[in-house]
Design an enzyme around this catalytic site. Structure first.
Site, PDB file in Angstrom:
ATOM      1  CD  GLU A 156      -3.400  -5.877   3.434  1.00 42.61           C
ATOM      2  OE1 GLU A 156      -4.195  -5.216   3.647  1.00 42.61           O
ATOM      3  OE2 GLU A 156      -2.324  -5.751   3.693  1.00 42.61           O
TER       4      GLU A 156
ATOM      5  CD  GLU B 225      -2.866  -1.057   2.328  1.00 36.77           C
ATOM      6  OE1 GLU B 225      -4.071  -1.819   2.137  1.00 36.77           O
ATOM      7  OE2 GLU B 225      -2.811  -0.307   3.313  1.00 36.77           O
TER       8      GLU B 225
END
Length: 391
Positions: A304, A157
């Site tokens: 995720e 991220e």
């Protein structure tokens, strides 16, 4: 009705070093957690003690019938001072990878999951002109450990990391929500990713990518120019970077509806997760389609997806719907190669501390005992069958 996933579809559970290992004292986040004016609800402390208990965690993943364990190597342990590399810590992660392989699992390894050595951040971090050189030095040091990894993720991220970077600015007062990203940090992370991707391909082959947080941005009445403009610095530019990567990680939890003055608050009538996000598992489908639109030739992996929930039945409901979105995207021609649930364990959720419980496995905060939830066994059954029943 039973819907089948493609042959070879990779199932796994994900963790991150700082969130589960404990005692990550040389990292920038450890310093931030102990700063009186910092954003964290509590310090990470011993976390889940996975630094010592990782064999138990690996055994749980294998016992559930999943095929891969996604975890991160901690830079601040490997290089606690600039140019000073720890042979002890390199051996620790070498043993950990060997344990994963011995359990019959494929390791999926992240090289940077939000945390950096304190010396790196204190010295200017990703805004420095030589930040890519410094990160490359660390990555080349750990590269010999990665030769049997299923996938190597440079950054987890990076778009969220560019927002978190604001926390480390002197005198910065954290807002109620996530700070706006710092474009200097975004640029630095992008340079570092591209340098490391090209360097690691020579060592581990074409298995290198990064994982982007996708937030299903839309306007009040659907996609529009306003939401697209808002999404660009927060998501889109990071997906564009991946067009020549070997794979692209998609990480989705909820959606963000953008109005004329920015994101709209979640209404009081809407079900929320323990992260105070809208319960919206359909976000994964739109995230996969957006990533495919921007990088159509790059295989996608859901690195995720999950929910912080007190009621484990809602966790199963959420994941069932999200997996249905994966299957529909595949039917529509999106190349999705795997799904990792976040997270294996209840862990330290950054500024939120330990209150949000994402784990397939509960962790006793006093004894560190691992207690698999019914959702863990449910997901394991889905993985073993490589198929999803409608109910």
């Amino acid at each position: 009705m039973t819907r089948q996933f493609p042959d070879g579809f990779l199932w796994g559970a994900a963790t991150a070093a700082h969130q589960i290992e404990g005692g990550n004292v040389a990292s920038d986040w450890w310093k931030l957690e102990h700063r009186p004016d910092g954003p964290c609800a509590e310090p990470s402390g011993d976390a889940c003690d996975s630094y010592h208990r990782y064999p138990e965690d690996v055994a749980i993943v294998a016992g559930l019938g999943l095929g891969s364990y996604r975890f991160s190597i901690e830079w601040s342990r490997i290089e606690p001072e600039p140019g000073e590399f720890s042979r002890v810590q390199l051996d620790h992660y070498r043993r950990m990878i060997a344990t994963v392989l011995d359990a019959g699992l494929r390791p999926t390894v992240t090289l940077h999951h939000f945390t950096s050595p304190f010396w790196f951040t204190k010295g200017g971090g990703w805004a420095r002109a030589d930040s890519a050189d410094r990160f490359l030095r660390y990555c080349e040091t750990v590269a010999p450990l990665l030769t049997e990894a299923a996938y190597v993720c440079t950054f987890n991220e990076p778009n969220i990391a560019a927002s978190f970077a604001r926390y480390f600015e002197p005198g910065y007062v954290a807002p109620a929500g996530l700070p706006d990203p710092d474009s200097r940090i975004s640029d630095g992370l992008t340079r570092a990713h591209l340098r490391v991707r090209d360097a690691l391909r020579a060592e581990v082959g074409p298995r290198v990518g990064w994982a982007v947080a996708t937030q299903s941005f839309s306007g009040v009445d659907g996609p529009d120019e306003l939401s697209a403009a808002y999404a660009y610095e927060r998501e889109t530019r990071f997906l564009e970077v991946a067009v020549d990567d070997d794979w692209l990680g998609v990480q989705a939890y909820s959606r963000t509806i953008v109005g004329p003055d920015g994101p709209l608050p979640v209404s009081d009538e809407t079900e929320r997760t323990l992260m105070d996000w809208e319960y919206y598992p359909e976000a994964l489908g739109s995230a996969l389609r957006e990533a495919h639109r921007i990088a159509p030739r790059v295989p996608l992996i859901v690195t995720e997806n999950g929910i912080a929930a007190a009621d484990d039945r809602r966790r199963i409901d959420y994941v069932r719907t999200a997996l249905g979105e994966v299957l529909t995207a595949i039917d529509d021609g999106v190349d999705v190669r795997g799904y990792f649930y976040w997270s294996l364990l209840d862990n330290f959720e950054w500024a939120h501390g330990y209150r949000p419980t994402f784990g397939l496995v509960a962790v006793d905060r006093d004894t560190f005992a691992r207690i698999p939830r019914p959702s863990a066994h449910w997901l394991g059954a889905v993985a073993r069958a490589n198929a999803l029943d409608a109910d």
